[in-house]
Design a protein around this motif. Structure first.
Motif, mmCIF file in Angstrom:
data_model
loop_
_atom_site.group_PDB
_atom_site.id
_atom_site.type_symbol
_atom_site.label_atom_id
_atom_site.label_comp_id
_atom_site.label_asym_id
_atom_site.label_seq_id
_atom_site.Cartn_x
_atom_site.Cartn_y
_atom_site.Cartn_z
ATOM 1 N N GLU A 59 0.801 -1.224 0.000
ATOM 2 C CA GLU A 59 0.000 0.000 0.000
ATOM 3 C C GLU A 59 0.840 1.283 0.000
ATOM 4 N N PRO A 60 2.006 1.322 0.686
ATOM 5 C CA PRO A 60 2.817 2.547 0.596
ATOM 6 C C PRO A 60 3.295 2.870 -0.816
ATOM 7 N N VAL A 61 3.403 1.861 -1.678
ATOM 8 C CA VAL A 61 3.859 2.116 -3.045
ATOM 9 C C VAL A 61 2.893 3.049 -3.766
ATOM 10 N N PHE A 62 1.599 2.860 -3.534
ATOM 11 C CA PHE A 62 0.614 3.744 -4.151
ATOM 12 C C PHE A 62 0.727 5.161 -3.586
ATOM 13 N N GLY A 63 1.067 5.263 -2.299
ATOM 14 C CA GLY A 63 1.300 6.584 -1.718
ATOM 15 C C GLY A 63 2.513 7.259 -2.338
ATOM 16 N N PHE A 64 3.603 6.473 -2.532
ATOM 17 C CA PHE A 64 4.796 7.033 -3.183
ATOM 18 C C PHE A 64 4.457 7.499 -4.599
ATOM 19 N N LEU A 65 3.640 6.705 -5.288
ATOM 20 C CA LEU A 65 3.306 7.004 -6.684
ATOM 21 C C LEU A 65 2.460 8.274 -6.793
ATOM 22 N N LYS A 66 1.420 8.368 -5.981
ATOM 23 C CA LYS A 66 0.454 9.460 -6.123
ATOM 24 C C LYS A 66 0.850 10.708 -5.346
ATOM 25 N N ALA A 67 1.341 10.528 -4.129
ATOM 26 C CA ALA A 67 1.650 11.695 -3.296
ATOM 27 C C ALA A 67 3.060 12.216 -3.533
ATOM 28 N N ASN A 68 4.046 11.322 -3.571
ATOM 29 C CA ASN A 68 5.434 11.766 -3.715
ATOM 30 C C ASN A 68 5.797 12.058 -5.172
ATOM 31 N N LEU A 69 5.453 11.135 -6.064
ATOM 32 C CA LEU A 69 5.784 11.331 -7.477
ATOM 33 C C LEU A 69 4.749 12.218 -8.175
ATOM 34 N N CYS A 70 3.579 12.422 -7.531
ATOM 35 C CA CYS A 70 2.494 13.256 -8.090
ATOM 36 C C CYS A 70 1.956 12.679 -9.399
ATOM 37 N N PHE A 71 1.961 11.353 -9.511
ATOM 38 C CA PHE A 71 1.423 10.698 -10.713
ATOM 39 C C PHE A 71 -0.002 10.263 -10.394
ATOM 40 N N THR A 72 -0.982 11.068 -10.782
ATOM 41 C CA THR A 72 -2.385 10.785 -10.474
ATOM 42 C C THR A 72 -3.253 10.648 -11.715
ATOM 43 N N ARG A 73 -2.691 10.902 -12.895
ATOM 44 C CA ARG A 73 -3.482 10.857 -14.122
ATOM 45 C C ARG A 73 -2.561 10.554 -15.290
ATOM 46 N N PHE A 74 -3.023 9.693 -16.183
ATOM 47 C CA PHE A 74 -2.220 9.360 -17.349
ATOM 48 C C PHE A 74 -2.194 10.542 -18.324
ATOM 49 N N SER A 75 -1.130 10.617 -19.110
ATOM 50 C CA SER A 75 -1.006 11.683 -20.099
ATOM 51 C C SER A 75 -1.126 11.161 -21.526
ATOM 52 N N VAL A 76 -1.342 9.850 -21.690
ATOM 53 C CA VAL A 76 -1.499 9.249 -23.020
ATOM 54 C C VAL A 76 -2.804 8.465 -23.051
ATOM 55 N N ARG A 77 -3.219 8.082 -24.253
ATOM 56 C CA ARG A 77 -4.488 7.369 -24.429
ATOM 57 C C ARG A 77 -4.258 6.046 -25.150
ATOM 58 N N GLY A 78 -5.089 5.057 -24.806
ATOM 59 C CA GLY A 78 -4.941 3.728 -25.379
ATOM 60 C C GLY A 78 -4.194 2.826 -24.407
ATOM 61 N N LYS A 79 -4.654 1.588 -24.256
ATOM 62 C CA LYS A 79 -4.109 0.700 -23.222
ATOM 63 C C LYS A 79 -2.626 0.427 -23.414
ATOM 64 N N SER A 80 -2.187 0.183 -24.655
ATOM 65 C CA SER A 80 -0.770 -0.137 -24.876
ATOM 66 C C SER A 80 0.124 1.039 -24.480
#
Length: 526
Positions: free
Chosen positions: A479-500
């Motif tokens: 669970e802390p990994v998601f905190g590192f991803l969203k809170a620390n790295l500020c990655f909360t939304r994708f910037s590209v489209r399409g699954k691949s």
């Protein structure tokens, strides 16, 4: 007195590496990418055109940008002119933002990212940062780069499609009754296919052309007026049929995009509408997103995968398949929360993969409560006679076996139940507390023997000291990994489209989290 400061004099050394700290994250990025085998870069080779930037260099600068919470191609391009570590990794090259954006969404980059995770895990094993005893699995939802209000719902399309079927059948029957068109051969009496609708349109065209010829050939105004009046209905029918064909084609395209999903976004067809925990509108609004599944150990992500279904239960088996095929052999213990606890998942891990499942189920915590254990109307607490295969209810009535039942879920998995029914619930003083069955009906209970055995297995495993200590690590591992991803790295939304493309970006972001944590741990150890 001041220290020497002269802008007109050349200062040595020119090697940018000297200006980096000993434990700079750029060195870890460089070592990781250099450890990828040369074979992984062969798909990028081209014999025509201008020589391309080396994919090792491109991967290094993109990973470095992500570790600095920079996800935009233009901002990564700007860092190549401003950041010393980026200049060193690029060795003086300055690829444009278009080149950066094109590179990171290429299908071939997925293999490079996979190799990054494989090589990074080997490095963790070598440094003895993980013991390879267990993997911890969990999921989170990340918003897609799609408009929030361009949703398409499967139930709505099914409703409109069914209405179209009824209208087209009604119109066809009306044409036959009025003897305007001859009957055509149909594959099914329930629905007209696109080919059949096209044939009906062709026959309607023939009828209209016959009227046109008769009108041109006639010189009597009254007759011409009558013919025009008769031609009016076939022309209306033809217009309706053409509209039905267009709508039917649109609905079929919708169903093709849906697949097994219930919704999708018009701006990113692979994104599904899900409820996000970070709902800034505070109204439970659905937003387009992806369900990201990761497996971790020591708070490092070892594998990841993306799914379109919002719930975690049906993602476990395909995710474990992906881990085994592309990332690492499964360890002895597979640990996850109650969202993954199902009969199918337990059966797959215990029987097919021969691993131990430290996964709770939905009622696990509630079953530990004293109130639950003392509830005499709960069938789990009823006295069971194994010889007679009967239960005894609180009113001392026998609940006897009636028949077997098999239920099949959407994925095709079958569950077997034994149905028991009380012999006599009439005049029972506890009826209102015991059952919601209508008057005249007796209480029934469903017992899944296999599921009960699996739950007993989980309870036994979590009562052991060793396995319980491993399960308790789940909350502080994955669970802390998601905190590192969203809170620390500020990655909360994708910037590209399409699954691949989204899979590539997700891999880059998770590897950036790994590298940041590894750099900090290395600094602490030294």
């Amino acid at each position: 007195m001041f220290k020497n400061y002269n802008m007109n004099q050349l200062v040595l050394p020119l090697d940018l590496e000297v200006n980096l700290q000993n434990n700079d994250i750029a060195f870890h990025i460089h070592c990781l990418v250099e450890s990828i085998p040369q074979e992984a870069f062969e798909p990028f080779l081209r014999n025509e055109g201008c020589p391309a930037y080396h994919p090792r260099m491109m991967l290094k600068i993109i990973l470095c940008g992500y570790t600095q919470s920079v996800f935009s191609g233009r901002k990564i391009e700007a860092l190549l002119k401003d950041s010393i570590r980026m200049m060193w990794l690029a060795q003086g090259y300055e690829p444009s933002y278009r080149t950066i954006n094109r590179f990171r969404v290429q299908p071939e980059v997925k293999e490079l990212i996979r190799q990054c995770f494989v090589q990074f895990r080997c490095q963790l094993v070598q440094e003895k940062l993980i013991d390879q005893e267990a993997i911890f699995i969990d999921g989170t939802k990340i918003e897609a780069n799609a408009n929030k209000f361009t949703f398409v719902w499967k139930k709505s399309i099914e409703k409109y499609h069914q209405g179209l079927i009824e209208k087209s059948n009604q119109l066809y029957n009306e044409l036959l009754e009025k003897e305007i068109l001859p009957e055509i051969e149909r594959e099914s009496e329930e629905e007209l296919t696109l080919e059949e609708l096209a044939r009906i349109v062709q026959k309607a065209d023939d009828v209209i052309n016959d009227y046109d010829k008769k009108i041109e050939a006639s010189s009597d105004n009254t007759e011409r007026k009558t013919l025009r009046s008769e031609r009016k209905f076939p022309k209306q029918v033809r217009k309706q049929l053409l509209d039905y064909i267009v709508r039917k084609q649109k609905y079929e395209r919708h169903f093709e995009i849906f697949g097994t999903r219930n919704s999708y976004s018009k701006t990113d067809h692979d994104a599904t509408f899900m409820r996000m925990k970070d709902d800034y509108m505070k109204n439970g609004q659905l937003k387009p997103g992806y369900n990201v599944q990761i497996s971790t150990e020591g708070q490092y992500t070892l594998a990841y995968s993306l799914f379109s279904n919002p719930t975690d239960t049906r993602t476990l088996i395909p995710f474990l398949d992906e881990i085994e095929q592309h990332y690492l052999p499964l360890p002895k213990y597979i640990v996850a929360d109650a969202g993954y606890g199902s009969e199918q998942n337990y059966d797959d891990i215990l029987s097919n993969r021969k691993r131990e499942a430290l996964i709770t189920y939905n009622m696990y915590l509630k079953e530990q409560n004293k109130k639950y254990k003392q509830n005499e109307f709960n069938s789990v607490n009823w006295l069971y006679d194994e010889e007679k295969d009967t239960y005894t209810c609180p009113n001392q009535q026998r609940v006897v076996f009636k028949y077997h039942s098999v239920r099949t879920d959407k994925s095709g998995f079958e569950r077997e139940f034994k149905i028991y029914e009380c012999e006599d619930c009439s005049d029972c003083p506890f009826r209102s507390l015991c059952t919601k069955a209508k008057e005249g009906n007796h209480r029934k209970i469903m017992v899944n023997k296999k599921w009960e055995q699996q739950k007993e297995y989980v309870r036994a495993k979590l009562s052991e000291e060793k396995t319980n200590s491993i399960y308790r690590r789940r909350k502080i591992d994955v669970e802390p990994v998601f905190g590192f991803l969203k809170a620390n790295l500020c990655f909360t939304r994708f910037s590209v489209r399409g699954k691949s493309k989204v899979e590539n970006e997700m891999g880059l972001a998770l590897m950036a989290v790994n590298l940041r944590k590894f750099t900090v741990n290395t600094l602490v150890r030294t």
